[in-house]
Design a protein around this motif. Structure first.
Motif, short mmCIF file in Angstrom:
data_model
loop_
_atom_site.label_atom_id
_atom_site.label_comp_id
_atom_site.label_asym_id
_atom_site.label_seq_id
_atom_site.Cartn_x
_atom_site.Cartn_y
_atom_site.Cartn_z
N GLU A 84 0.82 -1.21 0.00
CA GLU A 84 0.00 0.00 0.00
C GLU A 84 0.86 1.26 0.00
O GLU A 84 0.42 2.32 -0.45
N GLY A 85 2.06 1.15 0.50
CA GLY A 85 2.95 2.31 0.55
C GLY A 85 4.26 1.93 1.20
O GLY A 85 4.39 0.88 1.84
N SER A 86 5.26 2.78 1.02
CA SER A 86 6.56 2.53 1.63
C SER A 86 7.25 3.87 1.88
O SER A 86 6.91 4.88 1.25
N GLY A 87 8.20 3.85 2.78
CA GLY A 87 8.95 5.07 3.08
C GLY A 87 10.35 4.73 3.56
O GLY A 87 10.56 3.73 4.25
N VAL A 88 11.30 5.58 3.19
CA VAL A 88 12.69 5.37 3.57
C VAL A 88 13.03 6.33 4.71
O VAL A 88 12.60 7.49 4.71
N PHE A 89 13.81 5.84 5.67
CA PHE A 89 14.23 6.70 6.77
C PHE A 89 15.71 6.45 7.06
O PHE A 89 16.29 5.43 6.68
N ARG A 90 16.30 7.40 7.76
CA ARG A 90 17.72 7.32 8.13
C ARG A 90 17.87 7.95 9.51
O ARG A 90 17.22 8.95 9.83
N VAL A 91 18.77 7.37 10.33
CA VAL A 91 18.92 7.80 11.72
C VAL A 91 20.36 8.21 11.99
O VAL A 91 21.30 7.51 11.60
N LEU A 92 20.54 9.35 12.65
CA LEU A 92 21.85 9.78 13.16
C LEU A 92 21.75 9.87 14.67
O LEU A 92 20.79 10.43 15.21
N ARG A 93 22.76 9.32 15.35
CA ARG A 93 22.75 9.27 16.81
C ARG A 93 23.91 10.09 17.38
O ARG A 93 24.87 10.41 16.69
N ASP A 94 23.79 10.41 18.65
CA ASP A 94 24.86 11.08 19.39
C ASP A 94 26.11 10.20 19.32
O ASP A 94 26.11 9.06 19.77
N SER A 95 27.20 10.75 18.74
CA SER A 95 28.39 9.93 18.50
C SER A 95 29.61 10.43 19.25
O SER A 95 30.73 9.98 18.98
N ASP A 96 29.43 11.37 20.16
CA ASP A 96 30.58 11.84 20.92
C ASP A 96 30.89 10.85 22.04
O ASP A 96 30.00 10.20 22.58
#
Length: 719
Positions: free
Chosen positions: A231-243
């Protein structure tokens, strides 16, 4: 070891002007730098794949900025910390402005990509969007999916019976809204894309067609979910605290960092990127499951993860790239039959990377490893890369029975894991590995080789402005200074003793070291220029740095300007100093160079009572930028250049060419905006072209004595 932080008097009182009128915000200044990088992606004078490279770099830069700088501010805001920036803003105020600028930058990146897509398609390189592909291309992609992708991805149902999967830092995924055909039941599935899978699939053939991996997965959804209707699709991307914050009570740095690297992969989410038509219900699901309190959320109609475009830049199309360039090997070393020690013993020498090969630095260490007269090698390592000939040379030296000490900096951001690996390899070979201070990074770039000669032991040193990294040395402009000066040799030994044994030197003969006295050395020379100006003598300061954010240094430069000192600064990245402001900095000019190579060398020049450029000027190279972290929380070196030829090269070739450059330069205005110095179509001076076409002064030998190197002159009004 507790060493008092150096402190200097406030040059100008805070009442002189509000902080917001005296300084630029560090984070916003950095974003302005990345906007200049992005502008090169739209530079019509560059080849198309080089423009795509700049677009990729701007994306990579922005990712790191969010993972480190934005994460730090968000952490402060969440804990209610009200520490103010140099321009008087709270963390929350900074985050509000950063959000606006990041959104605008993202839109500009996508617009640049849209333009480049069209231009590249006309030259036989297509970055497909997955919506209008030829039947033969679709057939290849479906076959590729079955053979290469399907075995390594794992669809995961999102429902109460299945825990929400963990999305790693920099992780990408696709959410599918499905309906089971048998009973019309709705289902949500997540497919996380493993980082080991190439981001783009290249269709075989002469015409280069690239399709993103997320589009390949979406186009093959019927193969992945048989019996379901998509029925539908979506792309996502995640950035996290990397210090990674080092706790003072950490007893074992190696064990601490192995654990911290794992924690970083699971850090708090700082940015969630969604494609433009992402389903609202799916978005709400991600918001709930990822814990997005205070996180940035962006939606884009273009490509997520712009940095991945670097893979397409590798396409074999030399006609769409800069003309190839091969660095020179210093002719003076060749005249000594390649013997680095003989060349250095004759006189000091500076190697200008990437125009001159980094191989001479590697050869210096290789020869030390093989030379039976060499008894000891000491080396700092901040970033060494994945395939490091420097590490190999140190291992060979240890295996040959020499005393080898390596100071490996575990806290080098994003290189912690690689540095742990190298430390293990070095220790296995018998190298004495030192990790330095818990709360300070060892950022100085120093090699020290002790050799037994007829007159006794002689120390040969290499001081660098950049890392011992074989890849970055091909694109970063840095200086490698080689010397057998006994005073610098003794100072290098003192620096190593300070790091390895916490033995603080009582004094040094030539070298200045932070956090001990580097700051004071800069203060002293700036103050001398102020005094000379007040006495009516020629006074000037030239500096080339990556960053200028240290308040006390900026205030001293303001005082220098008020006294009539002419200050010329080449600051590649973030600059908190306001230049050209009447009554504050009218005698200061700031420019930024963005071009084919990344400006990275740090140089200071002080007129010393004579008009710049002058043989009597005091010239220094350094590993340190003018930032509080470099002056107070890192071990850095500031090296005076005393040899006449090297002095002329650094001042009248490297520094002056940077000041004269117009083709790649941006001028900083009092309001914080940057403007290209060269208008399109105008003739100008390009410092990178100058260095590629002319040998250095100290590295050329007798064979090039007749080479007429164009002498740069400082015409009145040129700066």
């Amino acid at each position: 070891m507790d060493i008092p932080k150096p402190s200097g008097p406030e040059i100008l009182s805070e009442g002189f002007a509000p902080a917001r009128q005296r300084y630029f915000n560090r984070e916003l200044s950095w974003l302005a730098f990345n906007e200049r990088v992005l502008a090169e992606a739209r530079n019509p004078e560059y080849p198309l794949l080089e423009r795509l490279r700049f677009l990729s770099i701007s994306g990579s830069n922005l990712d790191e900025f969010i993972m480190i700088r934005v994460a730090g501010l968000a952490g402060q805001a969440n804990r209610g910390i009200e520490a103010r920036s140099i321009d008087g803003k709270t963390p929350s105020q900074q985050l509000t402005e950063i959000r606006r600028r990041v959104k605008a930058l993202d839109l500009a990146q996508q617009a640049a990509l849209a333009d480049l897509r069209g231009l590249l398609a006309k030259r036989g390189i297509e970055i497909a969007d997955g919506k209008a592909l030829r039947p033969d291309v679709l057939r290849h992609l479906r076959r590729y999916f079955v053979e290469q992708i399907s075995p390594v991805i794992t669809p995961q149902a999102i429902d109460p019976a299945h825990p929400f999967p963990f999305v790693a830092n920099l992780g990408m995924g696709v959410l599918f809204n499905l309906t089971r055909k048998a009973d019309e039941a709705a289902l949500v599935e997540m497919v996380l894309i493993p980082s080991a899978i190439p981001r783009f699939v290249r269709i075989p053939g002469d015409e280069a067609i690239f399709v993103s991996i997320e589009d390949v997965i979406r186009l093959s959804a019927d193969l992945l979910f048989p019996g379901f209707r998509v029925e539908g699709s979506g792309v996502f991307r995640v950035l996290r605290d990397s210090d990674i914050e080092v706790e003072e009570e950490a007893e074992d740095l190696v064990r601490y960092f192995r654990s911290a690297i794992q924690r970083r992969r699971r850090g708090r989410v700082i940015l969630l990127e969604l494609d433009g038509d992402f389903d609202p219900d799916a978005e709400q699901l991600l918001r709930q499951q990822l814990g997005l309190r205070g996180a940035f959320i962006t939606k884009t109609g273009g490509l997520l993860g712009i940095s991945a475009l670097s893979a397409i830049v590798e396409e074999d199309r030399p006609d769409l790239k800069f003309e190839s360039f091969s660095p020179r090997y210093p002719e003076r070393v060749l005249e000594h039959d390649g013997d680095c020690f003989a060349a250095i013993r004759e006189k000091d020498m500076v190697v200008h990377h990437p125009y001159e090969s980094f191989e001479v630095v590697v050869d210096f260490l290789r020869q030390a490893a093989a030379d039976p007269a060499v008894v000891s090698i000491k080396q700092t390592l901040y970033r060494a890369g994945h395939q490091s000939p420097v590490i190999a040379a140190l291992i060979a030296a240890a295996e040959a029975g020499k005393s080898v000490t390596a100071v490996v900096e575990l806290k080098a951001r994003f290189d912690e894991e690689q540095n742990l690996h190298w430390a293990n390899q070095l220790e296995r070979a018998g190298v004495q590995v030192i990790y330095g201070f818990v709360d300070w990074k060892t950022h100085a770039k120093v090699s020290m080789v002790v050799r037994r000669e007829e007159e006794g032991f002689r120390t040969y040193c290499h001081f660098g402005t950049g890392n011992y990294h074989p890849v970055t040395t091909k694109v970063y402009t840095d200086l490698s200074f080689f010397t057998a000066d006994p005073k610098l040799g003794r100072d290098a030994a003192r620096l190593f003793n300070f790091v390895t044994g916490y033995v603080q030197p009582v004094r040094t003969e030539l070298l200045s070291i932070s956090p001990l006295d580097l700051r004071e050395t800069l203060y002293r020379h700036i103050d001398r220029e102020i005094e000379n100006a007040r006495k009516g003598r020629p006074a000037g300061i030239w500096a080339k740095l990556n960053s200028l954010t240290e308040k006390a240094i900026i205030d001293r430069l303001y005082e220098a300007s008020a006294a009539g000192v002419q200050v010329e600064l080449v600051i590649r990245g973030n600059c908190c100093l306001r230049a050209g402001v009447a009554g504050l900095s009218e005698n200061i000019r700031v420019k930024s160079i963005i071009g084919r190579f990344l400006e990275h060398s740090r140089i200071w020049a002080f007129a010393n009572g004579y008009a710049l450029p002058s043989a009597r000027a005091r010239v220094f190279i350094s590993s340190a930028d003018a930032m509080s972290r470099n002056l107070d929380r890192r071990v850095e070196a500031l090296v005076p250049i005393r040899n006449r030829t090297v002095h002329d090269q650094v001042l009248e070739q490297v520094l002056l060419a940077s000041l004269l450059d117009t083709e790649q330069s941006w001028a900083l205005a009092p309001d914080g905006t940057y403007t290209r110095m060269k208008k399109q179509g105008e003739a100008g001076f390009n410092c990178h072209t100058y260095f590629m076409n002319n040998p250095s002064l100290s590295g050329r030998g007798a064979a090039l004595a007749g080479w007429s190197v164009p002498k740069l002159t400082l015409r009145k009004g040129a700066l």
